[in-house]
Design an enzyme around this catalytic site. Structure first.
Site, PDB file in Angstrom:
ATOM      1  N   LYS A 281       0.852  -1.189   0.000  1.00 12.39           N
ATOM      2  CA  LYS A 281       0.000   0.000   0.000  1.00 12.39           C
ATOM      3  C   LYS A 281       0.890   1.243   0.000  1.00 12.39           C
ATOM      4  O   LYS A 281       1.827   1.329   0.786  1.00 12.39           O
ATOM      5  CB  LYS A 281      -0.901  -0.043   1.241  1.00 12.39           C
ATOM      6  CG  LYS A 281      -2.128   0.816   1.133  1.00 12.39           C
ATOM      7  CD  LYS A 281      -3.216   0.354   2.086  1.00 12.39           C
ATOM      8  CE  LYS A 281      -4.367   1.343   2.074  1.00 12.39           C
ATOM      9  NZ  LYS A 281      -5.553   0.849   2.745  1.00 12.39           N
ATOM     10  N   GLU A 365     -19.768  -4.428   9.964  1.00 15.54           N
ATOM     11  CA  GLU A 365     -20.666  -3.588  10.759  1.00 15.54           C
ATOM     12  C   GLU A 365     -21.802  -4.397  11.384  1.00 15.54           C
ATOM     13  O   GLU A 365     -22.190  -4.144  12.536  1.00 15.54           O
ATOM     14  CB  GLU A 365     -21.242  -2.464   9.895  1.00 15.54           C
ATOM     15  CG  GLU A 365     -20.246  -1.359   9.553  1.00 15.54           C
ATOM     16  CD  GLU A 365     -19.272  -1.697   8.428  1.00 15.54           C
ATOM     17  OE1 GLU A 365     -19.423  -2.778   7.817  1.00 15.54           O
ATOM     18  OE2 GLU A 365     -18.361  -0.891   8.163  1.00 15.54           O
ATOM     19  N   ARG A 393     -25.551  -0.521   7.126  1.00 17.00           N
ATOM     20  CA  ARG A 393     -25.380  -1.958   6.953  1.00 17.00           C
ATOM     21  C   ARG A 393     -26.015  -2.763   8.095  1.00 17.00           C
ATOM     22  O   ARG A 393     -26.385  -3.906   7.935  1.00 17.00           O
ATOM     23  CB  ARG A 393     -23.881  -2.294   6.947  1.00 17.00           C
ATOM     24  CG  ARG A 393     -23.166  -2.004   5.671  1.00 17.00           C
ATOM     25  CD  ARG A 393     -23.438  -3.123   4.716  1.00 17.00           C
ATOM     26  NE  ARG A 393     -22.966  -2.848   3.386  1.00 17.00           N
ATOM     27  CZ  ARG A 393     -21.820  -3.298   2.899  1.00 17.00           C
ATOM     28  NH1 ARG A 393     -21.025  -4.011   3.643  1.00 17.00           N
ATOM     29  NH2 ARG A 393     -21.494  -3.026   1.665  1.00 17.00           N
TER      30      ARG A 393
END
Ligand SMILES: Cc1ncc(C[n+]2csc(CCOP(=O)(O)OP(=O)(O)O)c2C)c(N)n1
Length: 620
Positions: A281, A365, A393
């Site tokens: 990353k 979530e 969610r």
């Protein structure tokens, strides 16, 4: 002239020699850094997928072959390669390119995203549609290692392994979510990448394949023998295979040759394939490689130093983090839960101070909320810190697992309101509507720092589900929300007038007070009430305001449909309260991307807009 100048679409890319792709990737990276340093955005993830994106468009016949990006925050390079390089400088700006894939923006954007974990489900749906239509293109889902741990990804893999459709899943494994990726799956992926036995077996396989070519043994048969042998060697290392996918990798996601060769070879399969690609990353830009968390989503920054201009203001998020640490000092039952957003929700200090009471459950979530319910059943006080749009969610978990049992769980709902640059998928403008109709819930919104602190302390003393919603960005540190102590269901009268009254929810108060000043200059005397609570709201105060004023203007940063204003109107209607009420909030459409202040102006939710609303309500 650069190489990028020649690439208007992926068909131009496919004309390049494979060796040229390395230079192109370097140019793309440079452009990424140059533009995002000015606009802000998701830099680190895009730097990490540069070669992968180039290789995908090089090998696959897009847009006929379909690439589905998970989350979609890593689609910047994809956008540059698919006819949008000339507009790339407008990314995330009002009227410019979206920071996420948008089907209305390009035929190369196959699925609108923003939330994690949707790519495999959507891609599988596309693969089924293709087969029903008897067509013959490839569908490729690209997901990150953290998004793979989302429940939807697991559900989709389960279904895909069963359906056995022609589907490619690329796992972009950089061992990072926004912060370090956590969880058993993360450990498993790490093990695959580093397991000596596995790597040895891979080397052996290469040799066997080479030999078999000389001996003329059919490759498929050799492959099967090899696969079985690996299973024998590492019984735990074949999770994806056991679920019905062919697993390939891990391969180096920054080596164009390996990427292109591997993609070409897996393209031949007509069944679910998972290719495990290992990337870094932030690759290629030192500050982002060193600190991928800060460069996951960055404000504008200086290229040389990597220093971002954060403005160093006091924010709602910061105050929440501080206050929770203080409360947890005396209340040992407080536990904090995040779904992969510890820095975004301000929980880093809590994590350091009380590691055993801190839970990062990954991008999950739904699980986070039911997990909180479990802790609450056994006497803990869970504080679920989550962005408003991501809590969407877990609507059923709030309702079914927390509220029906009247469990005491605190929901700290950050980014409630317009978030701005991330656009439609991230605007936190639905939570009032999706929470206020759930029985056993208390819902409040602070207007300033002292009020926020009082609300958090109060939330710890109440029963049932308690939600506190607050927006992105700066908090007013002075006490502007009224002198009276925060008490359940009580509003605070901040200013009195004689013409109209603005009833403001949460952080809208500052703008409501601005509006009152603007109107004062025009000779209009406006009262201002700080609602504080959506549920239960202060019926007595609003009823008497209805009697006293010629017009009530209710302001909230939420959808008008089902919002706070509509709760007041329901009550007035039921109790035959006569009032001239105007609602200010967000209309029945998805709110586009653009700077927060610009959008607040556009939707009439800044001081001037509220003042105009009051004048309209008064018929001026
Ligand atoms: C449902 C949901 N929760 C949280 C987020 C916030 N979020 C955006 S990207 C991200 C991390 C994604 O990590 P990964 O999938 O590994 O991709 P990477 O950025 O590392 O390439 C998170 C948590 C989100 N977009 N959707």
């Amino acid at each position: 002239m650069t190489m990028m100048d020649h690439i208007k679409s992926p068909s131009d890319l496919r004309k390049l020699k494979q060796e040229e792709l390395v230079g192109l990737s370097a140019e793309l990276r440079e452009r990424l850094v140059e533009v995002v340093s000015k606009t802000g955005g998701h830099l680190a993830s895009n730097l990490g997928v540069t070669e992968l994106t180039v290789a995908l468009h090089y090998v696959f016949n897009t847009p006929e072959d379909k690439i589905v990006w998970d989350v979609g925050h890593q689609a910047y390079v994809h956008k540059m390669l698919t006819c949008r390089a000339d507009k790339f400088h407008t990314i995330r700006q009002y009227g410019g390119l979206s920071g996420f894939p948008k089907r209305c923006e390009s035929e190369y954007d196959t699925f609108d995203t923003g939330h994690s974990g949707t790519s495999i489900s959507a891609a599988l749906g596309m693969a089924c549609a293709r087969d029903l239509d008897r067509k013959n293109y490839k569908v490729i889902a690209v997901t990150g290692d953290a998004s793979l741990s989302n429940g939807m990804s697991f559900e989709a893999i389960n279904n895909a392994g069963h359906l056995q459709k022609d589907l490619i899943v690329i796992l972009n494994d950089n061992e990072m979510s926004i912060s370090a990726n956590v969880g058993a799956l993360a450990n498993y992926l790490d093990k695959i990448g580093t397991d000596d036995r596995y790597l040895k077996v891979k080397e052996n396989i290469k040799r066997i394949i080479k030999k078999s070519k000389f001996l003329g043994v059919p490759l498929v048969r050799v492959g099967r023998v090899i696969e079985e042998s690996i299973k024998g060697v590492i019984s735990s290392g074949m999770l994806f295979e056991e679920l019905g996918f062919r697993y390939f990798g891990p391969i180096d996601g920054h080596n164009i040759k390996i990427l292109v060769d591997t993609l070409r070879s897996i393209k031949r399969f007509k069944e679910p394939v998972l290719l495990h690609v290992v990337t870094t990353k932030g690759k290629g830009y030192r500050p982002a490689e060193n600190d991928p968390t800060s460069f996951h989503g960055t404000p504008a920054f200086e290229i040389e130093s990597g220093e971002a201009n954060t403005g160093a203001k006091r924010t709602y998020t910061g105050v929440f983090g501080e206050c929770l640490v203080e409360l947890a000092k005396t209340n040992k039952k407080i536990v904090a839960i995040t779904a992969a957003m510890s820095s975004g929700t301000g929980l880093e200090a809590f994590k350091d101070k009380y590691p055993e009471r801190f839970f990062d459950v990954g991008i999950a979530e739904e699980h986070a909320v039911t997990f909180a319910a479990g802790l609450a059943v056994d006497g803990y006080l869970p504080v679920v810190a989550m962005y408003s749009s991501f809590l969407q969610r877990a609507y059923d978990q709030v309702l079914h697992d927390v509220a029906t049992q009247n469990l005491h769980v605190i929901f700290a709902i950050d980014r409630a309101g317009i978030v701005g640059d991330d656009g439609e998928t991230h605007q936190g403008v639905f939570d009032v509507s999706y929470l206020r109709h759930i029985p056993n819930m208390t819902l409040m919104a602070p207007a300033d720092e002292p009020e926020f602190r009082e609300m958090l302390a109060l939330a710890a003393e109440l029963e049932g589900g308690v939600a506190i919603r607050y927006p992105r960005g700066e908090i007013v540190t002075d006490k502007i929300g009224g002198k009276a102590k925060v008490a359940v269901g009580k509003a605070a009268t901040v200013r009195t007038g004689s013409d109209a009254c603005i009833i403001s929810l949460g952080s809208k108060l500052r703008e409501a007070l601005k509006a009152a000043e603007i109107l004062k200059a025009k000779g209009i005397k406006v009262g201002v009430i700080n609602a504080r609570f959506v549920k239960p709201f202060d019926k007595a105060t609003l009823k008497s305001a209805a009697k006293r004023y010629k017009a009530l203007v209710i302001v909230e940063e939420n959808m008008l449909a089902g919002g706070f204003g509509s709760a007041v109107l329901e009550y007035f209607n039921e109790n035959a309260v006569q009032a001239n009420v105007k609602l200010l909030g967000l209309p029945d459409k998805f709110i586009e991307h653009g700077h927060r202040s610009l959008l607040l102006k556009k939707y009439g939710l800044n001081g001037e807009g509220i003042a105009a609303g009051v004048e309209e309500a008064l018929g001026r």
